[in-house]
Design a protein around this motif. Structure first.
Motif, PDB file in Angstrom:
ATOM      1  N   LYS A 225      29.048 -18.625  36.302  1.00  0.00           N
ATOM      2  CA  LYS A 225      27.826 -19.387  36.028  1.00  0.00           C
ATOM      3  C   LYS A 225      26.598 -18.680  36.622  1.00  0.00           C
ATOM      4  O   LYS A 225      25.541 -18.614  35.988  1.00  0.00           O
ATOM      5  N   LEU A 226      26.751 -18.138  37.824  1.00  0.00           N
ATOM      6  CA  LEU A 226      25.630 -17.447  38.461  1.00  0.00           C
ATOM      7  C   LEU A 226      25.294 -16.141  37.742  1.00  0.00           C
ATOM      8  O   LEU A 226      24.116 -15.781  37.620  1.00  0.00           O
ATOM      9  N   GLU A 227      26.314 -15.453  37.268  1.00  0.00           N
ATOM     10  CA  GLU A 227      26.058 -14.235  36.485  1.00  0.00           C
ATOM     11  C   GLU A 227      25.338 -14.586  35.185  1.00  0.00           C
ATOM     12  O   GLU A 227      24.430 -13.876  34.753  1.00  0.00           O
ATOM     13  N   ARG A 228      25.751 -15.687  34.551  1.00  0.00           N
ATOM     14  CA  ARG A 228      25.068 -16.137  33.329  1.00  0.00           C
ATOM     15  C   ARG A 228      23.629 -16.529  33.647  1.00  0.00           C
ATOM     16  O   ARG A 228      22.703 -16.199  32.884  1.00  0.00           O
ATOM     17  N   ALA A 229      23.409 -17.198  34.767  1.00  0.00           N
ATOM     18  CA  ALA A 229      22.054 -17.585  35.168  1.00  0.00           C
ATOM     19  C   ALA A 229      21.179 -16.347  35.392  1.00  0.00           C
ATOM     20  O   ALA A 229      20.005 -16.314  34.994  1.00  0.00           O
ATOM     21  N   LYS A 230      21.741 -15.323  36.024  1.00  0.00           N
ATOM     22  CA  LYS A 230      20.991 -14.080  36.241  1.00  0.00           C
ATOM     23  C   LYS A 230      20.570 -13.470  34.909  1.00  0.00           C
ATOM     24  O   LYS A 230      19.434 -13.016  34.744  1.00  0.00           O
ATOM     25  N   GLN A 231      21.495 -13.448  33.945  1.00  0.00           N
ATOM     26  CA  GLN A 231      21.184 -12.893  32.619  1.00  0.00           C
ATOM     27  C   GLN A 231      20.048 -13.670  31.953  1.00  0.00           C
ATOM     28  O   GLN A 231      19.144 -13.076  31.346  1.00  0.00           O
ATOM     29  N   LEU A 232      20.094 -14.998  32.069  1.00  0.00           N
ATOM     30  CA  LEU A 232      19.061 -15.835  31.442  1.00  0.00           C
ATOM     31  C   LEU A 232      17.713 -15.662  32.149  1.00  0.00           C
ATOM     32  O   LEU A 232      16.662 -15.661  31.499  1.00  0.00           O
ATOM     33  N   LEU A 233      17.727 -15.507  33.456  1.00  0.00           N
ATOM     34  CA  LEU A 233      16.484 -15.266  34.198  1.00  0.00           C
ATOM     35  C   LEU A 233      15.860 -13.932  33.791  1.00  0.00           C
ATOM     36  O   LEU A 233      14.630 -13.799  33.734  1.00  0.00           O
ATOM     37  N   GLU A 234      16.703 -12.961  33.500  1.00  0.00           N
ATOM     38  CA  GLU A 234      16.228 -11.631  33.121  1.00  0.00           C
ATOM     39  C   GLU A 234      15.710 -11.594  31.682  1.00  0.00           C
ATOM     40  O   GLU A 234      14.749 -10.881  31.382  1.00  0.00           O
ATOM     41  N   SER A 235      16.343 -12.360  30.797  1.00  0.00           N
ATOM     42  CA  SER A 235      16.076 -12.205  29.357  1.00  0.00           C
ATOM     43  C   SER A 235      15.227 -13.309  28.742  1.00  0.00           C
ATOM     44  O   SER A 235      14.809 -13.181  27.591  1.00  0.00           O
ATOM     45  N   SER A 236      14.985 -14.396  29.464  1.00  0.00           N
ATOM     46  CA  SER A 236      14.226 -15.504  28.870  1.00  0.00           C
ATOM     47  C   SER A 236      13.105 -15.947  29.802  1.00  0.00           C
ATOM     48  O   SER A 236      13.049 -15.561  30.975  1.00  0.00           O
ATOM     49  N   ASP A 237      12.212 -16.788  29.244  1.00  0.00           N
ATOM     50  CA  ASP A 237      11.126 -17.371  30.042  1.00  0.00           C
ATOM     51  C   ASP A 237      11.395 -18.838  30.336  1.00  0.00           C
ATOM     52  O   ASP A 237      10.486 -19.575  30.734  1.00  0.00           O
ATOM     53  N   ASP A 238      12.622 -19.269  30.141  1.00  0.00           N
ATOM     54  CA  ASP A 238      12.977 -20.670  30.386  1.00  0.00           C
ATOM     55  C   ASP A 238      12.736 -21.047  31.846  1.00  0.00           C
ATOM     56  O   ASP A 238      12.934 -20.222  32.756  1.00  0.00           O
TER      57      ASP A 238
END
Length: 282
Positions: A225-238
């Motif tokens: 989940k934390l790895e997925r969160a890191k990816q989303l922080l890097e790739s999105s502006d959510d």
């Protein structure tokens, strides 16, 4: 999604614990022979000179100059100098825990790999030998650091028998569990659900998972989940709250766990990542 075998190996290596007990350089003349025995330790050897005949559990091999040789624990073996010159080698003995031994056996690790840079491997053995002889509070760290580099060198250059891991009911159960986790990372995942997927009692499932993967299921799920969160922080502006929903966590829980895992808040992580990316582009 990574292949199940790759996930298992990666998780095991992240949790890998070893103890180097002895290391040295040895050289023996023609006719030398080590009596057949069953060691309770593993051995890595860099062959510096000569040639040796090695018998492991009824199988015959030849150790040659320029090879890094792996000798397993728990099986009968014997070594003899089969050449007309001295047989010289750096060697180290090490032990690992029972769970890692099962993985080593399942992977059917190769007897030897060719060494491209002999000097690099020689220096690693020398570091281990020197650190073992020192009476310093950091000696154990130096031994461990050099040994992890050495075993990494071996793993990186050998062809692992990953398909061997796929045999057996336990690995089929784990494959289904991994698939379920990947498909439900945006939800709260309960142990009872995973136990049902594996057709196991929840109490037994926790021990089963830890024995197979090297870490408890909750720890493994949170890492994903934390790895997925890191990816989303890097790739999105959510917003962070939105990302928390996408990984099945409450906002405050994600922020607390993320800081424990990375040492910074999700917002700070995004700021540093994007600054690094822009500086690379410029």
């Amino acid at each position: 999604m990574k292949l199940i075998n790759e996930q298992i190996i990666q998780n095991y290596l992240q949790q890998f614990h070893s103890e180097v007990t002895l290391a040295a350089y040895a050289e023996d003349g023609p006719g030398w022979r080590e009596e057949s025995f069953i060691p309770d330790f593993f051995r890595l050897c860099l062959i510096e000179r000569g040639t040796a005949f090695v018998e492991i559990d009824g199988q015959s091999y030849v150790a040659r100059q320029g090879q890094l040789v792996f000798l397993p624990a728990g099986v009968r073996q014997a070594i003899s100098n089969c050449g007309e010159e001295n047989y010289g080698r750096y060697w180290c003995h090490f032990r690992i825990n029972a769970g890692d031994m099962k993985l080593f056996e399942a992977l059917e690790l190769p007897f030897s790999i060719p060494v491209v840079s002999v000097e690099t491997v020689r220096q690693l053995f020398s570091k281990i030998i020197t650190a073992l002889s020192q009476d310093s509070f950091v000696s154990a760290l130096r031994v461990r650091g050099a040994f992890l580099e050495l075993i990494s060198y071996y793993f990186e250059r050998c062809t692992l028998r990953e398909e061997a891991l796929g045999q057996g009911e336990s690995y089929r159960k784990l494959k289904d569990v991994f698939a379920y986790i990947e498909a439900h990372l945006d939800q709260v995942i309960h142990i009872e659900e995973l136990a049902k997927v594996a057709y196991l009692h929840p109490n037994y499932f926790i021990e089963f998972f830890k024995g197979m993967v090297g870490s408890p299921p909750i720890h493994y799920i949170n890492q994903l989940k934390l790895e997925r969160a890191k990816q989303l922080l890097e790739s999105s502006d959510d917003y962070v709250a939105r990302i928390a929903m996408q990984v099945g966590m409450q906002n405050h829980y994600l922020s607390r766990l993320f800081k424990q895992y990375t040492g910074m808040s999700p917002s700070r992580y995004r700021q540093i990542y994007r600054r690094k990316v822009w500086s690379t582009v410029e």
